[in-house]
Design a protein around this motif. Structure first.
Motif, PDB file in Angstrom:
ATOM      1  N   LEU A   1       0.853  -1.196   0.000  1.00  0.00           N
ATOM      2  CA  LEU A   1       0.000   0.000   0.000  1.00  0.00           C
ATOM      3  C   LEU A   1       0.883   1.237   0.000  1.00  0.00           C
ATOM      4  N   GLN A   2       0.442   2.276  -0.728  1.00  0.00           N
ATOM      5  CA  GLN A   2       1.226   3.505  -0.778  1.00  0.00           C
ATOM      6  C   GLN A   2       0.371   4.695  -0.374  1.00  0.00           C
ATOM      7  N   THR A   3       1.042   5.746   0.066  1.00  0.00           N
ATOM      8  CA  THR A   3       0.280   6.956   0.361  1.00  0.00           C
ATOM      9  C   THR A   3      -0.354   7.433  -0.929  1.00  0.00           C
ATOM     10  N   GLY A   4      -1.575   7.911  -0.818  1.00  0.00           N
ATOM     11  CA  GLY A   4      -2.290   8.364  -2.010  1.00  0.00           C
ATOM     12  C   GLY A   4      -3.231   7.313  -2.566  1.00  0.00           C
ATOM     13  N   ASN A   5      -3.091   6.076  -2.114  1.00  0.00           N
ATOM     14  CA  ASN A   5      -4.017   5.039  -2.577  1.00  0.00           C
ATOM     15  C   ASN A   5      -5.419   5.323  -2.048  1.00  0.00           C
ATOM     16  N   ASN A   6      -6.386   4.766  -2.737  1.00  0.00           N
ATOM     17  CA  ASN A   6      -7.769   5.049  -2.375  1.00  0.00           C
ATOM     18  C   ASN A   6      -8.220   4.259  -1.142  1.00  0.00           C
TER      19      ASN A   6
ATOM     20  N   ARG B   1     -11.818   2.749   0.231  1.00  0.00           N
ATOM     21  CA  ARG B   1     -13.177   2.507  -0.253  1.00  0.00           C
ATOM     22  C   ARG B   1     -14.050   1.984   0.867  1.00  0.00           C
ATOM     23  N   PHE B   2     -15.275   2.457   0.842  1.00  0.00           N
ATOM     24  CA  PHE B   2     -16.259   1.953   1.768  1.00  0.00           C
ATOM     25  C   PHE B   2     -17.374   1.362   0.929  1.00  0.00           C
ATOM     26  N   ALA B   3     -17.550   0.088   1.055  1.00  0.00           N
ATOM     27  CA  ALA B   3     -18.546  -0.625   0.257  1.00  0.00           C
ATOM     28  C   ALA B   3     -18.377  -0.303  -1.228  1.00  0.00           C
ATOM     29  N   GLY B   4     -17.108  -0.230  -1.662  1.00  0.00           N
ATOM     30  CA  GLY B   4     -16.825  -0.028  -3.073  1.00  0.00           C
ATOM     31  C   GLY B   4     -16.826   1.406  -3.547  1.00  0.00           C
ATOM     32  N   VAL B   5     -17.141   2.352  -2.625  1.00  0.00           N
ATOM     33  CA  VAL B   5     -17.175   3.764  -3.004  1.00  0.00           C
ATOM     34  C   VAL B   5     -15.910   4.423  -2.490  1.00  0.00           C
ATOM     35  N   ASN B   6     -15.264   5.231  -3.336  1.00  0.00           N
ATOM     36  CA  ASN B   6     -14.078   5.943  -2.877  1.00  0.00           C
ATOM     37  C   ASN B   6     -14.486   6.983  -1.845  1.00  0.00           C
ATOM     38  N   VAL B   7     -13.968   6.839  -0.655  1.00  0.00           N
ATOM     39  CA  VAL B   7     -14.337   7.804   0.388  1.00  0.00           C
ATOM     40  C   VAL B   7     -13.131   8.545   0.940  1.00  0.00           C
ATOM     41  N   GLY B   8     -11.934   8.188   0.505  1.00  0.00           N
ATOM     42  CA  GLY B   8     -10.774   8.878   1.039  1.00  0.00           C
ATOM     43  C   GLY B   8      -9.486   8.334   0.458  1.00  0.00           C
ATOM     44  N   THR B   9      -8.386   8.782   1.063  1.00  0.00           N
ATOM     45  CA  THR B   9      -7.078   8.335   0.594  1.00  0.00           C
ATOM     46  C   THR B   9      -6.192   7.960   1.771  1.00  0.00           C
ATOM     47  N   VAL B  10      -5.176   7.187   1.456  1.00  0.00           N
ATOM     48  CA  VAL B  10      -4.163   6.852   2.457  1.00  0.00           C
ATOM     49  C   VAL B  10      -3.237   8.050   2.567  1.00  0.00           C
ATOM     50  N   ARG B  11      -3.141   8.583   3.784  1.00  0.00           N
ATOM     51  CA  ARG B  11      -2.350   9.784   3.964  1.00  0.00           C
ATOM     52  C   ARG B  11      -0.911   9.469   4.361  1.00  0.00           C
ATOM     53  N   ASP B  12      -0.768   8.439   5.164  1.00  0.00           N
ATOM     54  CA  ASP B  12       0.568   8.158   5.696  1.00  0.00           C
ATOM     55  C   ASP B  12       0.664   6.699   6.103  1.00  0.00           C
TER      56      ASP B  12
ATOM     57  N   SER C   1      -2.928  -1.337  -8.302  1.00  0.00           N
ATOM     58  CA  SER C   1      -2.544  -0.616  -7.108  1.00  0.00           C
ATOM     59  C   SER C   1      -3.401  -1.123  -5.947  1.00  0.00           C
ATOM     60  N   MET C   2      -2.944  -0.864  -4.735  1.00  0.00           N
ATOM     61  CA  MET C   2      -3.640  -1.405  -3.581  1.00  0.00           C
ATOM     62  C   MET C   2      -4.696  -0.416  -3.101  1.00  0.00           C
ATOM     63  N   VAL C   3      -5.733  -0.932  -2.506  1.00  0.00           N
ATOM     64  CA  VAL C   3      -6.749  -0.068  -1.905  1.00  0.00           C
ATOM     65  C   VAL C   3      -7.037  -0.566  -0.497  1.00  0.00           C
ATOM     66  N   VAL C   4      -7.492   0.356   0.336  1.00  0.00           N
ATOM     67  CA  VAL C   4      -7.959  -0.031   1.657  1.00  0.00           C
ATOM     68  C   VAL C   4      -9.484  -0.142   1.557  1.00  0.00           C
ATOM     69  N   ASN C   5     -10.001  -1.294   1.913  1.00  0.00           N
ATOM     70  CA  ASN C   5     -11.442  -1.468   1.899  1.00  0.00           C
ATOM     71  C   ASN C   5     -11.964  -1.387   3.319  1.00  0.00           C
ATOM     72  N   LEU C   6     -12.984  -0.571   3.507  1.00  0.00           N
ATOM     73  CA  LEU C   6     -13.617  -0.502   4.813  1.00  0.00           C
ATOM     74  C   LEU C   6     -14.834  -1.418   4.770  1.00  0.00           C
TER      75      LEU C   6
END
Ligand SMILES: Nc1ncnc2c1ncn2[C@@H]1O[C@H](COP(=O)(O)OP(=O)(O)OP(=O)(O)O)[C@@H](O)[C@H]1O
Ligand SMILES: [Mg+2]
Lengths: 251, 331, 259
Positions: B52-57, B59-70, B109-114
């Protein structure tokens, strides 16, 4: 020849001692000595390529001489700092051989250019008025908003002269003011120079090949030959000299 | 002078246009990455962030809701991932939300899924909260449990293998039983014969039935049919078949009777099986193992089916078992 | 023997040139931070370089975006990836093609005109005349021009990039029925700071290179009208080469930073 240097008028405003300059193997100036006295018109004559322009450029610091001294108004030109050099240069008007007008600027801007850096000298003086005055003195007041390219060679020379005069300098250096002009225009320019000399009481150095010009304008003459001050004296003295090398100039 | 002013105005417009483009570009790019919008910061601790990298998306239930800051390495097993979450989507994200890291398909690219939690009425997430994470490690735990089941299964297989070898080598009584060829063929024959007989009988009876019913239904035609040579031939054939079948059946029953008689009187080899204790014990243990293994496997499967992300289940179970085992040892 | 001699002479003159150019650039920084600053001339040069290049840059950028999109379309169509067009085009234009092409165009326009202008000023002794008038010609001519080129080029490149994207969007609008809004939405979805920032920083260096080389060639031009032509010509050639070297270094560095 030493005798001819005897009639000196007042003190020297410029004195050049043992000036040497060479480009690679080519020696242009070899221990050149010269003095310009206050209020005189000194004519410097020499063959084409003898180093007259080089000498005059060394004098104002546009070229670095290999050795020698240049003293202008009591100050050693070669050892001055930028600031002082610029202040001293405000006292010297320089007419370039090729006019050297700034061709991206109008006539007005060309004349304003020296004023910009020397505002101190004319506290609060109106630049516009000074430009007009200088232009009137060369008879070209109507050309104010023209570009140099729109002027004839003679007009350009006159504008260049106006630009050299605008700071009301104590010394004016003319590098071939009449070369490449028709005789009538040349005469106009010469008359103009004499007018100015009378009006502003300047000391002048005039570089020329033109014998007529030299006769009309000179108080004193110097012949530059083989990099040295070969001979000096009045026009009368030199034109009657028996030396064949000197004679060659007056034919 | 006027000319110069006009030039300066044009220059000013030009420069401002350039700067505006730059600022707008920065704004639009930044907006997408939530660098400037209203957002809250939340954290989650992972054991492994899988690139995972900073700037990656996020997602919450498949919707982009934010980014990885650090991304900060806290120690060798905990990596803190700081996320910026759009303020607008915050109210949908509850405290029991869990984060996983997965790859974003096509781009790689990697994403964080909530992953929304299941508890009802869990409260909204607050800025600075740390949410639970589901790492790859959790799945690894599950795999270990599965592995023990596997081991059990392996044990079972080994046992079975042992028995099979024993049988093949003719050891033990069961082996002898199988090796007794005469007996075996006898049994085989009997069974095969029985099947054949009954099949044949069934077919015959079926045919007979058909004919009889047609006779019953069309009485006027009965004579005709009976006189018909082909039909007569058929019927006689059927009756002959039946007779044969009956004969065979009788024989078979006799055979079986004899066999059962033998078992009853305690003669013959089969009887030994029951008395051979080692084999019985062996079989018993094998069966037990198999049962246990299948039970464990079942549990795993149940848990997996129930919720593939439910890693705590096995752990708890195992811990409890370990505790019980320890208690027993202590006693 | 003779051949060998000229080869070594060429090599040594090349290094001499690089050395002289570095000194020239060093003098620029020295004079930049000393009083006075020729602000009016600086604005004039900004206008000359910025506004006067805008049409050229705009037309070039527009055609660039148009042609680039038209040429890429069939290939993307073949792969069924036309929807990737905005991101592909915008990233390549913003990162690389926009800055390099526009800088090359400006090297041709700005670099050559600086070379020719200063060259002819040198030849006709205007530079000497300036010095005699008490104005530092380096400050007046060189510092203002280098600074103007350094600051104007990023602006030109940004505007050029945008126009190129409009050209590309136009093709997509006509051929693919993609609305401008959607196109630019996709564009901003695709571009990252790591695309925009290095490109913008790079374009300052491009401007600096154009200014420095043009001024260097012109200011040190040899006498005669031939010298003027040579100054302007070699300014363009040398700048173009330098632009690619800078681009390579920039890509290399930003690759390390943004990895
Ligand atoms: N920058 C320079 N580099 C090399 N040589 C130079 C340079 N300037 C002048 N020279 C040489 O110095 C010599 C003198 O030149 P200069 O311009 O002083 O001649 P001049 O006396 O003014 O001639 P003219 O009357 O034609 O103007 C010439 O031979 C010229 O080749
Ligand atoms: Mg000369």
């Amino acid at each position: 020849m030493e005798n001819s240097a005897a009639h000196t008028h007042g003190k020297a405003v410029i004195s050049i001692r043992n000036l040497c300059k060479s480009f690679g193997d080519q020696v242009v100036l070899d221990n050149f000595n010269m003095e310009i006295y206050d209020g005189e018109n000194l004519v410097l004559m020499g063959k084409s390529g003898s180093g007259k322009s080089v000498m005059i450029k060394c004098m104002v610091g546009l070229m670095e001489p290999d050795s020698g001294e240049v003293e202008i108004l009591g100050k050693n030109m070669l050892e001055l700092h930028h600031q002082e050099k610029d202040e001293l240069r405000a006292e010297i008007g320089f007419l370039f051989q090729g006019s050297a007008l700034y061709d991206s600027m109008t006539v007005q801007e060309n004349l304003e250019f020296p004023l910009r850096r020397h505002k101190k000298k004319f506290k609060g003086g109106n630049t516009n008025e000074m430009v007009e005055e200088a232009l009137e003195s060369v008879g070209l007041a109507h050309t104010k908003s023209l570009m140099p390219a729109e002027l004839s060679g003679g007009m350009q020379r006159r504008i260049a002269l106006a630009r050299a005069l605008i700071l009301k300098p104590k010394i004016i250096l003319y590098d071939e003011p009449t070369t490449g002009l028709d005789p009538i225009t040349a005469k106009e320019i010469i008359l103009l120079m004499m007018d100015i000399q009378k009006k502003y009481k300047t000391s002048s150095l005039i570089i020329t090949h033109d014998v007529d010009c030299a006769r009309v304008i000179s108080n004193r003459m110097i012949l530059l030959l083989e990099g040295t001050n070969y001979a000096q004296g009045t026009f009368q003295e030199l034109s009657t000299s028996k030396d064949p090398k000197i004679k060659a100039f007056f034919k | 002078m006027r000319n110069r002013n006009a030039q300066n105005i044009k220059l000013g417009i030009f420069v401002i246009a350039g700067i505006t483009i730059f600022v707008l570009a920065v704004y639009f790019i930044g907006n997408r990455q939530n660098l400037f919008g209203d957002s809250i910061r939340i954290h989650s601790v992972f054991k492994n962030v899988s690139g995972l990298q900073t700037g990656n998306n996020v997602r919450f239930a498949g919707v982009n809701v934010g980014t990885v800051r650090d991304i900060l390495i806290l120690n060798d097993t905990s990596i803190v991932v700081e996320m910026l979450i759009n303020e607008k989507t915050r109210r949908h994200i509850k405290k029991d939300t869990r984060a996983t890291i997965s790859s974003d398909g096509l781009v790689g690219s990697m994403v964080v899924n909530l992953v929304p939690g299941e508890e009802e009425g869990s409260s909204m997430i607050n800025p600075g909260d740390t949410i639970e994470s589901i790492s790859k490690i959790a799945t690894a735990d599950m795999l270990t449990t599965l592995n023990t089941t596997n081991e059990n299964a392996a044990l079972l297989t080994a046992d079975l293998l042992k028995i099979t070898t024993a049988i093949n080598d003719g050891e033990g009584t069961l082996g002898a039983l199988i090796k007794d060829e005469g007996m075996a063929t006898d049994i085989k024959k009997s069974i095969a014969g029985l099947r054949r007989t009954s099949e044949a009988a069934a077919v015959s009876v079926n045919r007979l039935n058909k004919i009889l019913s047609s006779v019953n239904l069309e009485e006027s035609l009965a004579g005709l049919i009976l006189n018909d040579t082909s039909a007569a031939g058929e019927v006689s054939q059927i009756i002959a078949d039946l007779g044969q079948s009956a004969e065979e059946m009788k024989l078979m029953t006799a055979n079986l009777q004899e066999f059962s008689e033998e078992i009853k009187t305690g003669e013959g080899i089969l009887n030994h099986i029951i008395n051979d204790t080692t084999v019985v014990n062996h079989l018993d243990a094998t069966l037990q193992n198999a049962e246990e293994a299948s039970k464990k496997f079942d549990e795993n499967m149940k848990a997996l089916q129930h919720n593939i992300l439910f890693r705590g289940y096995f752990r708890k179970l195992e811990r409890r078992k370990a505790r019980e085992g320890k208690n027993e040892n202590n006693r | 023997m003779n051949h060998n001699y000229t080869a070594t002479a060429n090599v040594s003159s090349f290094f001499m040139e690089i050395g002289a150019l570095s000194r020239f650039a060093g003098r620029f920084f020295k004079e930049l931070f000393s009083w006075p600053f020729e602000f009016r001339e600086f604005l004039k040069q900004c206008y000359q370089m910025g506004n006067k290049s805008l049409l050229l840059v705009g037309v070039t950028g527009f055609i660039l975006g148009l042609v680039f999109t038209l040429q890429s379309r069939p290939t993307l169509l073949e792969f069924g990836a036309v929807s990737w067009m905005p991101s592909m085009i915008s990233i390549s234009i913003v990162r690389e093609i926009g800055p390099v092409i526009i800088a090359l165009i400006c090297a041709g326009r700005i670099g050559s005109s600086i070379g020719a202008e200063l060259g002819s000023m040198r030849v006709t002794e205007q530079i000497d005349a300036m010095e005699v008038s008490g104005t530092n010609p380096f400050k007046f001519l060189v510092v203002t021009r280098i600074l103007a080129a350094t600051l104007m080029l990023p602006v030109l490149i940004l505007i050029g990039d945008l126009i190129a994207l409009f050209g590309s969007a136009l093709v997509e609008y006509v051929k693919g029925n993609v609305s401008f809004l959607l196109y630019f939405n996709e564009v901003f979805e695709a571009i990252k700071f790591s695309d925009l920032m290095p490109a913008t920083i790079k374009s300052f260096f491009f401007g600096f290179a154009i200014g420095v080389v043009g001024c260097f060639k012109g200011y040190n031009s040899s006498k005669g009208t031939e010298g003027v032509g040579k100054a302007s010509n070699s300014a363009v050639v040398f700048t173009s080469l330098l632009l690619f070297i800078i681009d390579f270094i920039a890509v290399f560095v930003s690759d390390i930073i943004y990895g």
